[in-house]
Design an enzyme around this catalytic site. Structure first.
Site, short mmCIF file in Angstrom:
data_model
loop_
_atom_site.label_atom_id
_atom_site.label_comp_id
_atom_site.label_asym_id
_atom_site.label_seq_id
_atom_site.Cartn_x
_atom_site.Cartn_y
_atom_site.Cartn_z
N HIS A 219 -2.93 -1.10 -2.52
CA HIS A 219 -3.99 -0.31 -1.88
C HIS A 219 -3.81 1.15 -2.27
CE1 HIS A 219 -4.34 -3.53 1.55
NE2 HIS A 219 -4.64 -3.99 0.36
N SER B 106 0.86 -1.19 0.00
CA SER B 106 0.00 0.00 0.00
C SER B 106 0.90 1.24 0.00
CB SER B 106 -1.00 -0.02 1.16
OG SER B 106 -0.37 0.00 2.42
N ASP C 47 -2.42 -6.59 6.01
CA ASP C 47 -2.82 -7.39 4.85
C ASP C 47 -1.60 -8.07 4.24
OD1 ASP C 47 -4.45 -8.48 2.92
OD2 ASP C 47 -4.58 -6.66 1.70
#
Length: 225
Positions: free
Chosen positions: A40, A13, A131
């Site tokens: 992300h 991300s 994640d």
């Protein structure tokens, strides 16, 4: 049939696009595996991100399309508000999801582990949150290799630190070493034969890999026909 015998899956991300572009810049245009990346990026235009990444490397970069077959030497980027997975024998499945970010890297990693077994390489790069940690555990259970960007080199340390603490990755490496590992691991064809381990970052590690793997098995994934 897919043309790919191995696959690299990436979760990232904040700061991850820069990290991925630096890795891709070091790979040759005939790189013998596809790279599937969940980034992300919120509401950012995915095509603009693909163009930006493509301008920094010699590999083909594209936004992933549902039903697309994986081809070596190509980087596939996830679309916002979609879950990107891999189904056997090596086809992309992209389905809408209510969460913009969620556990999208975990879902990708798990699906790749099921589709490619010990021929999958999971990579966690810079990013906030956790994640990818559970998905990395699933990759290890399948015999694959886990690689994490060194937290001290990451713009955001959340995802790398979580992956290290949660699953004891095979390698915690700098960007340059990650690119090198991509080439050597793919050429081996199977993750079971690993080169000597690179120096790891000294972080306190918690043996939660089993719990994380159990959690990811409950994730909604699209692994059907």
């Amino acid at each position: 049939m897919t043309d790919a015998t191995s696959v690299i899956v990436v979760g990232a991300s904040l700061g991850g696009l820069d990290a991925l572009s630096r890795i891709a810049h070091l790979l040759k245009p005939d790189f013998p595996a596809p790279i599937v990346a969940v980034m992300h990026t919120g509401s950012q235009d995915p095509q603009r991100i693909a163009d930006r990444l493509g301008s920094r490397c010699q590999l083909r970069v594209t936004c992933a399309q549902d039903g697309e077959r994986l081809i070596p030497g190509t980087i596939y980027l996830s679309m916002p508000s979609h879950r990107l997975t891999v189904v056997p024998p090596g086809t992309l499945r992209q389905t809408p999801t209510a969460a913009v970010n969620g556990s999208t890297a975990d879902a990708l990693f798990l699906s790749a582990a099921r589709a490619f077994g010990d021929r999958v390489i999971g990579v966690v790069l810079s990013g906030a949150g956790a994640d990818g940690t559970a998905g990395m555990a699933a990759i290890h259970q399948a015999g694959g290799v886990g690689i994490v960007q060194r937290p001290d080199e990451a713009e955001s340390t959340g995802m790398p630190t979580s992956a290290i603490q949660g699953d004891h990755p095979d390698y915690t490496a700098s960007i340059e070493k990650i690119a090198e590992l991509h080439s050597t691991q793919v050429q081996r064809g199977s993750a079971k034969a690993r080169p000597a381990a690179l120096p790891r970052v000294d972080l306190q590690k918690v043996d939660t890999g089993g719990a994380q793997a159990a959690a990811v098995l409950k994730l909604p994934t699209d692994l059907g026909a």
